[in-house]
Design a protein around this motif. Structure first.
Motif, mmCIF file in Angstrom:
data_model
loop_
_atom_site.group_PDB
_atom_site.id
_atom_site.type_symbol
_atom_site.label_atom_id
_atom_site.label_comp_id
_atom_site.label_asym_id
_atom_site.label_seq_id
_atom_site.Cartn_x
_atom_site.Cartn_y
_atom_site.Cartn_z
ATOM 1 N N PRO A 1 0.809 -1.235 0.000
ATOM 2 C CA PRO A 1 0.000 0.000 0.000
ATOM 3 C C PRO A 1 0.839 1.281 0.000
ATOM 4 O O PRO A 1 0.366 2.341 -0.416
ATOM 5 C CB PRO A 1 -0.824 -0.101 1.286
ATOM 6 N N ARG A 2 2.086 1.179 0.441
ATOM 7 C CA ARG A 2 2.931 2.396 0.446
ATOM 8 C C ARG A 2 3.563 2.657 -0.915
ATOM 9 O O ARG A 2 4.258 3.653 -1.113
ATOM 10 C CB ARG A 2 4.050 2.244 1.477
ATOM 11 N N SER A 3 3.364 1.747 -1.851
ATOM 12 C CA SER A 3 4.004 1.890 -3.162
ATOM 13 C C SER A 3 3.289 2.938 -4.009
ATOM 14 O O SER A 3 2.125 2.783 -4.354
ATOM 15 C CB SER A 3 3.967 0.532 -3.874
ATOM 16 N N ALA A 4 3.995 4.013 -4.343
ATOM 17 C CA ALA A 4 3.389 5.092 -5.134
ATOM 18 C C ALA A 4 3.884 5.013 -6.578
ATOM 19 O O ALA A 4 4.549 4.061 -6.968
ATOM 20 C CB ALA A 4 3.728 6.440 -4.511
ATOM 21 N N SER A 5 3.559 6.047 -7.321
ATOM 22 C CA SER A 5 3.846 6.061 -8.764
ATOM 23 C C SER A 5 5.333 5.906 -9.053
ATOM 24 O O SER A 5 6.175 6.494 -8.383
ATOM 25 C CB SER A 5 3.344 7.371 -9.366
#
Lengths: 452, 396
Positions: free
Chosen positions: A24-28
């Motif tokens: 869930p912490r993985s961003a673009s």
């Protein structure tokens, strides 16, 4: 004997199955904010440089675009130029292919980045030859595999001639005298097998003279290329023994080119996992491995070695009973495995049988285990041990999360290295050459035997 | 009244070859980031739609089509796409339109470079494709031989010009297809199936032409604007048709209002010839500008620079000298020829840009002819262009 100072670099997580996108912490992986966060974090940690990889064609498996891993990235030099606006000291390293580019263009773009960053540019010179990537470019797959280092070496040599075509003092900008440049600034002529070019180079010499040169190949030719001409070698030898052997081998090649051992820094690419205790870290490391190797990814990975469709197999079941197809292969656009695939398959079958591993467990076991796992103290000690015992001069860290993947390294491990007195507490100079302890650029020298 | 669009063309110390010798210029700083971010900040202060950055794979020259040995003018440049990227985080609204060539560049590299600029600027990127006809530039690459410029006159020359612009049109087509080669929702991060991408939303572009074939898809996802702005400078029918095929904006170089009427008509004719569909080209007239508040001061300043250079300034575009009021009068007069806006080429940088942003713009605002605030955040938005539908989504 004084302790060696460690060099640290950060690799943008990017495009491969090291990067966990399901977290869930993985961003673009493409928004500028992600690049900015990682670069600012690396600079906060006083890292030597920030590194971007390159891939000029999307990977394919079984004739279709590989859809399981993070994909989609910007053009390296463009995003690094933008990052020069939001950092002040951090080195900025671009991977740029020498096969599907021309020296005049690449040399001026790197000189431009060096100007715009006030001396922080680096170039990771990579070669490729495959017709698959060539399908995106004017000349297609024009280069034989055997010639790729010949072209790369002449490409770099030509780029150095272009950077040297302007002397430091060629821009006079003397309004009184009405002299902007010295006569003949930028004049060059290169007549070689790969490049036959003459004229005037458009870009004045950058603050570093030449950008820092990085080389990433591990073949004998790649090592020789680095020994002759690179400032940094980016290796993949993450264990102490392999690291020492590689280090010794590469450093011993330098004398032939009239270079001192410290003129080439050896920085293996590594991963890390921190925890409150070593056990906690080991547990987290396994969780990350399982996130990196999804069930689908495990099958896809085996397909690359089996050379055939394995989609009917259960990732939680035993290894495929069919024999591998050792023909052309089904994986395209990633660094090819150059060994004997049949041998690898035999080894894995033995390992899986011995330990009772499923397909997914086997892939977790057989691929890219994290290099440094433990408490910040454990990891800091281990990093220092590698460097002080000549398994490396430092490391290029490949985080598994975008954009927060460097945060805990910088917050918890870097201060311990600084306490030990093995890593800078502040930058000592403005340029990347300063950070790496490299002197002004050399003129390329031929090997001694060639000169005699 | 519809607002005018205004752009500024940045090049070195300005468009007069002796501009670097003007006392207001610090000529030692032309290759440093500060010079360029300062200019961009000034242009943004003036709420301009965009700035352009000149570039070429060869040194500046006083001789058309070939290098010279002069040392008394600015020589040397930086890569324009990287300069625009360096400016991007230092600005927030102004469009950034660097020049990149179509003759020696790889269209694939240009596509990902401009797309990356669009990401770094949050939707403010453009591209000015430029043909490189100079023989000396070709020798920097050693991949093709181009004849000297005087050989470009006559039928063989016309053939070559047609070929170079044909290749340029192919390059623009490739770049545009690559920008669309990822649909906007191609990234799915679907944990259930383990898929990061929906591969059905990635597209091979399969372009084949006489100069290059490009398979695709891009390695860079579709940029924020979908299609960054494409703007071409054009002086004749062949380039008008090139612009009409692939550009959003065309820069023309009329020398009077009547001339502008003629050229705009030629541009519209070119649009019909190539069967352009969708939005018509936005037509901008280029003007070299020397502007000072005191009457006569700008002309005197230009004359001093002419003296320093040893020649009266010659330009493809019309040269304006006068007060900001007179410049506003001229712009509002010429626009009636059917122009959407102007690309102003400051004679001296930053001096004439400062006059544009601090004197000309307020006058135009008082005459209700120019924006008083940026009310959009992308370059296409500033020009009233919608974010285009992806050609591949549309085709599905």
């Amino acid at each position: 004997m004084p302790v060696k100072q460690i060099h640290l670099a950060a690799h943008f997580p990017g495009v491969n199955n090291t990067t966990v996108w399901s977290d869930p912490r993985s961003a673009s992986q493409i928004d500028f904010a992600s690049f900015e966060h990682l670069a600012r974090t690396a600079e906060r940690g006083k890292f030597d440089f920030f590194f971007l990889a390159e891939g000029l064609r999307l990977r394919e498996l079984k004739g279709r675009i590989h859809d399981l891993d993070v994909a989609g990235r910007p053009e390296s030099l463009t995003v690094l130029s933008a990052l020069a606006a939001v950092t002040t000291r951090l080195g900025l390293a671009a991977t740029v292919n020498s096969t599907f580019n021309e020296p005049y263009d690449v040399a001026r773009r790197l000189a431009t980045l060096d100007h715009l960053s006030e001396g922080r540019a680096a170039w990771n010179v990579v070669t490729s030859y495959d017709a698959f990537t060539g399908e995106n470019f004017r000349r297609g797959g024009f280069l034989d595999e055997a010639d790729r280092y010949t072209r790369a070496a002449e490409f770099l040599h030509t780029a150095r001639e272009l950077w040297d075509s302007w002397a430091d003092e060629d821009v006079l900008a003397d309004a009184e005298a009405g002299e902007f440049v010295r006569p003949g600034a930028g004049a060059f002529a290169h007549h070689g097998r790969e490049f036959d070019i003459t004229g005037r180079f458009t870009t004045p010499r950058g603050p570093q003279g030449h950008p820092v040169i990085i080389q990433a190949g591990d073949s004998d030719e790649g090592r020789e290329f680095a020994a002759a001409d690179a400032d940094v070698i980016f290796s993949r030898h993450g264990t102490l023994d392999e690291g020492r052997a590689f280090y010794k081998d590469v450093k011993s090649r330098l004398a032939r080119y009239g270079r001192r051992p410290d003129e080439l820094k050896i920085l293996p690419a590594v991963t890390y996992v921190l925890g409150d205790t070593d056990e906690d870290a080991a547990e987290r490391a396994l969780e990350i491995r399982r996130a990196q190797v999804s069930p689908q990814n495990a099958i896809a990975y085996l397909e690359g070695f089996w050379g055939r469709d394995l989609s009917a197999y259960d990732p939680d079941g035993p290894l495929p009973d069919v024999e591998p197809d050792l023909g052309e292969g089904v994986s395209k656009g990633r660094a090819q495995f150059r060994g004997d695939r049949g041998e690898v398959v035999r080894r894995w079958r033995a390992l899986a049988a011995e330990r009772g591993l499923s397909i997914r467990e086997l892939v977790v076991e057989a691929t890219g285990r994290q290099t440094f796992i433990g408490t910040p103290r454990t990891v800091a000690d281990r990093i220092d041990e590698f460097v002080q015992t000549d398994a490396a001069d430092g490391f290029i860290f490949v985080p598994h999360l975008t954009p927060g993947g460097l945060d805990d390294l910088v917050d918890h491990v870097v201060p311990l290295l600084q306490e030990k007195g093995v890593f800078r507490t502040d930058y000592s100079g403005p340029t990347l050459r300063d950070h790496l302890g490299l002197t002004a650029p050399r003129v390329r020298r031929a090997p001694e035997e060639a000169a005699s | 009244m519809t607002h005018l669009h205004l752009a500024v063309a940045l090049d070195g110390a300005g468009w007069h070859p002796a501009a670097w010798r003007d006392p207001s210029v610090r000529p030692g700083g032309l290759f440093g980031a500060r010079h360029w971010t300062g200019l961009a900040a000034e242009a943004e202060r003036g709420l301009l739609d965009f700035l352009t950055i000149e570039d070429a794979f060869g040194l500046q020259s006083s001789r058309p089509g070939e290098p010279d040995d002069r040392t008394d003018q600015v020589r040397g440049r930086l890569d324009a796409v990287l300069l625009a990227a360096r400016i991007a985080p230092a600005t927030s609204h102004i469009g950034l339109v660097p020049t990149a060539g179509t003759t020696h560049n790889e269209p694939f590299h240009v596509a990902i470079g401009i797309a990356s600029l669009d990401y770094a600027s949050h939707g403010r990127a453009g591209w000015r494709p430029q043909v490189a006809a100079r023989a000396a530039d070709a020798a920097h690459f050693g991949r093709r031989v181009l004849p000297p410029l005087d050989a470009l006159r006559g039928p063989r020359g016309r053939e070559l010009v047609a070929e170079l612009f044909g290749e340029a049109a192919d390059a623009v087509e490739v770049v545009r297809r690559l920008w669309d080669s990822w649909e906007d929702d191609a990234e799915i991060r679907d944990a259930a199936t383990g898929r990061f991408l929906d591969r059905d939303k990635l597209h091979y572009i399969d372009f084949e032409g006489p100069h290059f074939s490009v398979r695709g898809p891009s390695i860079t996802p579709r940029p924020p604007q979908g299609q960054p702005l494409v703007a071409a400078l054009a002086h004749d029918v062949v380039p008008y048709e090139f612009a009409a095929r692939g550009a959003d904006v065309v820069f023309i170089t009329p020398h009077s209002r009547a001339d502008a009427v003629t050229v705009v008509a030629q541009v519209r004719e070119a649009e019909r010839t190539v069967g352009r569909t969708g939005e018509p080209l936005k037509v901008f007239a280029d003007l070299v500008v020397f502007a000072d508040a005191a009457p006569g001061a700008a002309a005197a300043r230009k004359a001093r620079l002419d003296d320093l250079d040893g020649a009266v300034l010659v330009s493809d575009a019309d040269i304006f000298t006068g007060t900001p009021e007179e410049l506003a009068d001229l712009l509002l007069d010429w626009r009636q020829a059917g122009l959407d806006g102007f690309r102003l080429r400051p004679g001296v940088l930053p001096a004439d840009l400062v006059t544009i942003s601090r004197d000309l713009v307020p006058i135009l605002q008082r005459r209700e002819a120019f924006r008083t605030v940026y009310d959009t955040s992308t370059l296409r938005g500033h020009l009233g262009l919608a974010r285009p539908v992806n050609r591949y989504s549309a085709a599905r």
